[in-house]
Design an enzyme around this catalytic site. Structure first.
Site, mmCIF file in Angstrom:
data_model
loop_
_atom_site.group_PDB
_atom_site.id
_atom_site.type_symbol
_atom_site.label_atom_id
_atom_site.label_comp_id
_atom_site.label_asym_id
_atom_site.label_seq_id
_atom_site.Cartn_x
_atom_site.Cartn_y
_atom_site.Cartn_z
ATOM 1 N N SER A 1 0.837 -1.199 0.000
ATOM 2 C CA SER A 1 0.000 0.000 0.000
ATOM 3 C C SER A 1 0.872 1.249 0.000
ATOM 4 O O SER A 1 1.708 1.428 0.898
ATOM 5 C CB SER A 1 -0.894 0.016 1.239
ATOM 6 O OG SER A 1 -1.396 1.330 1.417
ATOM 7 N N MET B 1 -8.968 8.039 0.614
ATOM 8 C CA MET B 1 -9.749 8.415 1.810
ATOM 9 C C MET B 1 -10.280 9.832 1.647
ATOM 10 O O MET B 1 -9.562 10.712 1.167
ATOM 11 C CB MET B 1 -8.872 8.352 3.057
ATOM 12 C CG MET B 1 -8.168 7.011 3.222
ATOM 13 S SD MET B 1 -7.287 6.927 4.780
ATOM 14 C CE MET B 1 -6.364 5.401 4.560
ATOM 15 N N ASP C 1 -6.575 -6.673 4.566
ATOM 16 C CA ASP C 1 -5.953 -5.350 4.542
ATOM 17 C C ASP C 1 -5.821 -4.785 5.952
ATOM 18 O O ASP C 1 -6.817 -4.517 6.627
ATOM 19 C CB ASP C 1 -6.821 -4.427 3.671
ATOM 20 C CG ASP C 1 -6.184 -3.059 3.450
ATOM 21 O OD1 ASP C 1 -5.040 -2.854 3.890
ATOM 22 O OD2 ASP C 1 -6.852 -2.212 2.825
ATOM 23 N N HIS D 1 -8.499 1.055 -3.403
ATOM 24 C CA HIS D 1 -9.384 0.817 -2.258
ATOM 25 C C HIS D 1 -10.039 2.139 -1.874
ATOM 26 O O HIS D 1 -9.382 3.027 -1.320
ATOM 27 C CB HIS D 1 -8.519 0.252 -1.110
ATOM 28 C CG HIS D 1 -9.255 0.018 0.173
ATOM 29 N ND1 HIS D 1 -8.612 -0.208 1.370
ATOM 30 C CD2 HIS D 1 -10.577 -0.046 0.459
ATOM 31 C CE1 HIS D 1 -9.499 -0.378 2.326
ATOM 32 N NE2 HIS D 1 -10.707 -0.278 1.797
ATOM 33 N N ASP E 1 -4.792 3.578 -1.460
ATOM 34 C CA ASP E 1 -5.812 3.859 -0.442
ATOM 35 C C ASP E 1 -6.377 5.263 -0.599
ATOM 36 O O ASP E 1 -5.702 6.254 -0.319
ATOM 37 C CB ASP E 1 -5.200 3.705 0.956
ATOM 38 C CG ASP E 1 -5.028 2.242 1.331
ATOM 39 O OD1 ASP E 1 -5.990 1.485 1.191
ATOM 40 O OD2 ASP E 1 -3.919 1.881 1.759
ATOM 41 N N MET F 1 -12.120 4.342 0.370
ATOM 42 C CA MET F 1 -12.692 4.521 1.715
ATOM 43 C C MET F 1 -13.380 5.883 1.692
ATOM 44 O O MET F 1 -12.877 6.857 2.268
ATOM 45 C CB MET F 1 -11.578 4.440 2.763
ATOM 46 C CG MET F 1 -11.070 3.017 2.955
ATOM 47 S SD MET F 1 -9.420 2.946 3.695
ATOM 48 C CE MET F 1 -8.430 3.149 2.232
ATOM 49 N N MET G 1 -11.244 -6.099 6.091
ATOM 50 C CA MET G 1 -10.356 -5.191 6.821
ATOM 51 C C MET G 1 -9.951 -5.848 8.140
ATOM 52 O O MET G 1 -10.808 -6.287 8.916
ATOM 53 C CB MET G 1 -11.061 -3.865 7.123
ATOM 54 C CG MET G 1 -11.414 -3.039 5.892
ATOM 55 S SD MET G 1 -10.025 -2.644 4.819
ATOM 56 C CE MET G 1 -8.972 -1.699 5.936
ATOM 57 N N HIS H 1 -1.381 -1.260 -4.122
ATOM 58 C CA HIS H 1 -2.625 -0.943 -3.423
ATOM 59 C C HIS H 1 -2.673 0.572 -3.179
ATOM 60 O O HIS H 1 -1.763 1.138 -2.572
ATOM 61 C CB HIS H 1 -2.646 -1.721 -2.111
ATOM 62 C CG HIS H 1 -3.916 -1.633 -1.333
ATOM 63 N ND1 HIS H 1 -5.009 -2.450 -1.575
ATOM 64 C CD2 HIS H 1 -4.266 -0.841 -0.291
ATOM 65 C CE1 HIS H 1 -5.981 -2.152 -0.717
ATOM 66 N NE2 HIS H 1 -5.556 -1.172 0.071
HETATM 67 C C1 DX5 Z 1 -6.056 1.216 6.075
HETATM 68 C C2 DX5 Z 1 -5.646 0.961 4.639
HETATM 69 C C3 DX5 Z 1 -4.578 -0.066 4.491
HETATM 70 C C4 DX5 Z 1 -3.275 0.339 5.117
HETATM 71 C C5 DX5 Z 1 -2.441 -0.835 5.363
HETATM 72 O O1 DX5 Z 1 -7.063 2.149 6.094
HETATM 73 O O2 DX5 Z 1 -6.763 0.517 3.885
HETATM 74 O O3 DX5 Z 1 -4.382 -0.417 3.136
HETATM 75 O O4 DX5 Z 1 -2.550 1.233 4.329
HETATM 76 O O5 DX5 Z 1 -1.304 -0.399 6.041
HETATM 77 P P1 DX5 Z 1 -0.563 -1.325 7.091
HETATM 78 O O6 DX5 Z 1 -0.077 -2.523 6.309
HETATM 79 O O7 DX5 Z 1 0.521 -0.466 7.582
HETATM 80 O O8 DX5 Z 1 -1.568 -1.713 8.133
HETATM 81 ZN ZN ZN Z 2 -6.401 -0.415 1.859
#
Ligand code: DX5
Ligand code: ZN
Length: 230
Positions: free
Chosen positions: A9, A38, A179, A67, A36, A69, A141, A34
């Site tokens: 990620s 947000m 994840d 992903h 993320d 969020m 998750m 990956h």
């Molecule tokens: C959390 C994200 C994950 C996160 C994982 O909200 O969706 O993808 O970046 O990071 P680690 O591996 O550090 O938990």
């Molecule tokens: Zn993620």
């Protein structure tokens, strides 16, 4: 049987040199990148939008696993499809009901992108399980969405087992991704429960040895996944 895939990620990457970071992850053996996304509303953190996904797409040839969020994935999913997502996952709990989940999975697929659905640790598989056939991927998750570097929650593996058993009994060839908090130890728990795609953010990008960390996750997971063969 599926092969294990590792998806670093970029949340934990150095954004000053993002191109170098994603290329290094690819060269170190990552199977996906990956991304993320947000929105500061669905989760209490803000990251980036389609512009960054589009930029990352130009840097690597491995698939982008995006992903979302965000509170309104229906509105923004098409933008991420156009930006170059190869796999696009949204949260089931962001939508009103399973019908809406199915509709968005179908919309994403209609744009030539592999659709995925995610749930936070406190949300049940019932939010999407009846529509599993419409998805290419389920993301369980193992931390609360929002931040990298959190501690793995082993109790979330029960949901991985539920999804795996429904997928097997329904004859569905679906990726099960875990994840959050994945490292060389927790990877085995994930694969034992039936996950075949592992996201690792801080464990990979927070280290000085991306190849070694990716290998450690892959080896731990591959061993456990094979032992768990059904
Ligand atoms: C959390 C994200 C994950 C996160 C994982 O909200 O969706 O993808 O970046 O990071 P680690 O591996 O550090 O938990
Ligand atoms: Zn993620």
């Amino acid at each position: 049987m599926k092969t294990i895939e590792i998806a670093p990620s970029i949340l934990s990457a150095d954004f000053r040199v993002l191109e170098r970071e994603v290329k290094a992850a690819q060269d170190a053996g990552a199977d996906r990148i990956h991304c993320d996304v947000m929105d500061g509303h669905f989760v209490p953190n803000l990251t980036f939008g389609p512009l960054v996904v589009e930029a990352v797409k130009k840097c690597v040839s491995i698939p982008l696993d995006v992903h979302l969020m965000i509170s309104d994935p229906v509105k923004y999913a098409p933008d991420f499809c156009s930006a170059g997502a190869d796999i696009l996952t949204f949260h089931a709990e962001a939508l009103s009901d399973t019908k809406a989940v199915k509709a968005l999975l179908d919309t994403i697929r209609s744009k030539g992108v592999r659709p995925g659905v995610a749930v936070n640790p406190d949300k049940p598989a019932e939010l999407f399980i009846d529509e599993l056939a419409a998805a290419d991927q389920v993301v369980i998750m193992s931390v609360y969405a929002g931040f990298g570097g959190q501690k793995f929650m082993p109790q979330t593996m029960d949901k991985v087992r539920v999804v795996r058993s429904v997928a097997i009994s329904s004859g569905l060839d679906i990726d099960i991704e875990v994840d959050g908090g994945v490292n060389g130890e927790t990877a085995a728990d994930c694969a034992k429960a039936g996950a075949n795609v592992l996201v690792a953010g801080s464990f990979v990008f927070g280290s000085g040895d991306y190849a070694g960390r990716i290998r450690a996750v892959r080896e731990a997971a591959s061993k456990a996944y094979t032992e768990n063969r059904l």
